[in-house]
Design a protein around this motif. Sequence first.
Motif, PDB file in Angstrom:
ATOM      1  N   UNK A 224       0.897  -1.218   0.220  1.00 47.61           N
ATOM      2  CA  UNK A 224      -0.423   0.485   0.046  1.00 47.61           C
ATOM      3  C   UNK A 224       0.776   1.446  -0.271  1.00 47.61           C
ATOM      4  N   UNK A 225       0.269   2.451  -0.498  1.00 49.31           N
ATOM      5  CA  UNK A 225       0.922   3.560  -0.339  1.00 49.31           C
ATOM      6  C   UNK A 225       0.133   5.061   0.608  1.00 49.31           C
ATOM      7  N   UNK A 226       0.215   4.819   1.163  1.00 54.11           N
ATOM      8  CA  UNK A 226      -0.065   5.723   2.671  1.00 54.11           C
ATOM      9  C   UNK A 226       0.210   7.331   2.368  1.00 54.11           C
ATOM     10  N   UNK A 227      -0.943   8.289   1.596  1.00 49.73           N
ATOM     11  CA  UNK A 227      -0.672   9.423   1.151  1.00 49.73           C
ATOM     12  C   UNK A 227      -0.302  10.329   2.424  1.00 49.73           C
ATOM     13  N   UNK A 228      -0.021  11.897   2.182  1.00 51.31           N
ATOM     14  CA  UNK A 228       0.181  12.546   2.880  1.00 51.31           C
ATOM     15  C   UNK A 228       0.292  12.087   4.667  1.00 51.31           C
ATOM     16  N   UNK A 229       1.527  11.154   4.309  1.00 51.09           N
ATOM     17  CA  UNK A 229       2.222  11.562   6.007  1.00 51.09           C
ATOM     18  C   UNK A 229       2.142  12.782   6.618  1.00 51.09           C
ATOM     19  N   UNK A 230       1.654  13.016   7.936  1.00 48.61           N
ATOM     20  CA  UNK A 230       2.629  14.408   8.277  1.00 48.61           C
ATOM     21  C   UNK A 230       3.350  14.675   9.695  1.00 48.61           C
ATOM     22  N   UNK A 231       2.833  13.468  10.342  1.00 45.32           N
ATOM     23  CA  UNK A 231       4.489  13.821  11.211  1.00 45.32           C
ATOM     24  C   UNK A 231       5.213  12.287  11.442  1.00 45.32           C
ATOM     25  N   UNK A 232       5.451  12.097  12.900  1.00 44.17           N
ATOM     26  CA  UNK A 232       6.050  11.645  13.508  1.00 44.17           C
ATOM     27  C   UNK A 232       5.316  10.555  14.173  1.00 44.17           C
TER      28      UNK A 232
END
Length: 473
Positions: free
Chosen positions: A240-248
């Motif tokens: 899978x590809x996790x989109x728009x990862x924002x932080x830690x």
Amino acid sequence: MNTPHPFDFVLRNARVATASDTFDADIAVVGGRIVQLGTGLAGGAREIDAAGRVVTPGGVDAHCHLDQPMASPLRMADDFESGTRSAACGGTTTVIPFAAQEKGQSLRTAVADYHQRAEGRAHVDYAFHLIVSDPTPKVLNEELPALIREGYTSFKIYMTYDDLKLDDGQILDVLSVAREHGAMAMIHAENADCIEWLTRKLEAAGRTAPRFHAHSRPMLVEREATHRAIALSQLVDVPILIVHVSGREAVEQIRWARAHGLSVFAETCPQYLFLTAADLGLDDSYQGARCVCSPPPRDKANQEVIWNGLNDGLFTVFSSDHAPFRYDAPEGKKPGGEEVAFRHIPNGIPGLETRLPLLYSEGVLGGRMTLNRFVELTSTNPAKAYGLHPRKGTIAVGSDADLVVWEEREFVLRNTDLHHNVDYTPYEGQRLRAWPALTIAGGELLWDGQFHGRAGRGRFLACDAPSLLPRRA
Ligand code: DUC
Ligand code: ZN
Ligand code: ZN
């Protein structure tokens, strides 16, 4: 008989940067494709001297929303014309927006409708991701497999937003189709029930200003959904590809997955490097609605986590998540002309045009990443992840002549300099150190400080199987 000009176009004296190499070359083009790379090449009918400037492959923005149908009164500010115009002016020569299925709608109808929206309007080439919001047996067994075969080889699924979200069982069903038919599944990972519960509590306390959007979607909400998405993909045994990862917290989950041998790709976006939750407001002013997007921007420490992930290989793709709404507009951030509670503010910010200059300025010229890594994140990997490589995403013989010639100069970004149809940029006042001097697509000059595009010159691209995915017998 020798023709006087064996090439249609030659870009001379380029400092060519690909994802793997940096070298000096002339770039010769015939019929929109690169036919020779080398020094001292023969003449072109048209020539431009790049005079030792850095030349990168045209950007591939693999996550942007253009003219996506919205519930009334909302309307996206950019359609295929204005969106691809701003893309080209910022060095992006391929875009992959989303053909979104409404619940109850056939996926085919959604795709046909989206083609109509694009037809005759795009300045640069485009492919479509699908958004699957209603995985009926017909969608799972017939429409989706057929569309994958026809060149729609990636789709996004949502774990939040009432009109889009899938439950875990539905996600497993859709991931199974991705596995069987070799598609890339992109996942928006935020826990819908936690967001709703937090939103209601905030509303009951009268906390409805834009800044509380960030309080309604803390990192825990993203972390939990990211972990669940990873577990679901493990159960199905599909990348899978996790989109728009924002932080830690989401990054930690992805590192955990990788450490356990799981194939989890990740994307991040400029807003997680250049904005913080403070941009949604420090008081109850409505101005912060401009920066309402999901997941929300975090804080400075999390920006560093994202920079590290870009540098060390955690992230595969850097996209804009361009989701353009005008600020001072009844179809935009003030729905119906009102300053509304954060729950009703359309999510999304513009970023197609600024994606590459921001990362080049702060990443490459700021000493945070190599030029080759910049190319990999912004062009080569997105082309590979979505089945467009090597036609797109590199500078090589046989590839499309999509090129960016960079000018390194310091200036302050103003929305008045941009070419989208949005009345603000979240990056107003940002100091930049570079901007494309030239953008060339298919050997045609689209941008040299003036825009020379032509609506309709951009072509639809049917995607191959993503080359980042394993081939299955
Ligand atoms: N979040 C999304 O998931 N999509 C569009 C814009 C946004 O903020
Ligand atoms: Zn999303
Ligand atoms: Zn998005």
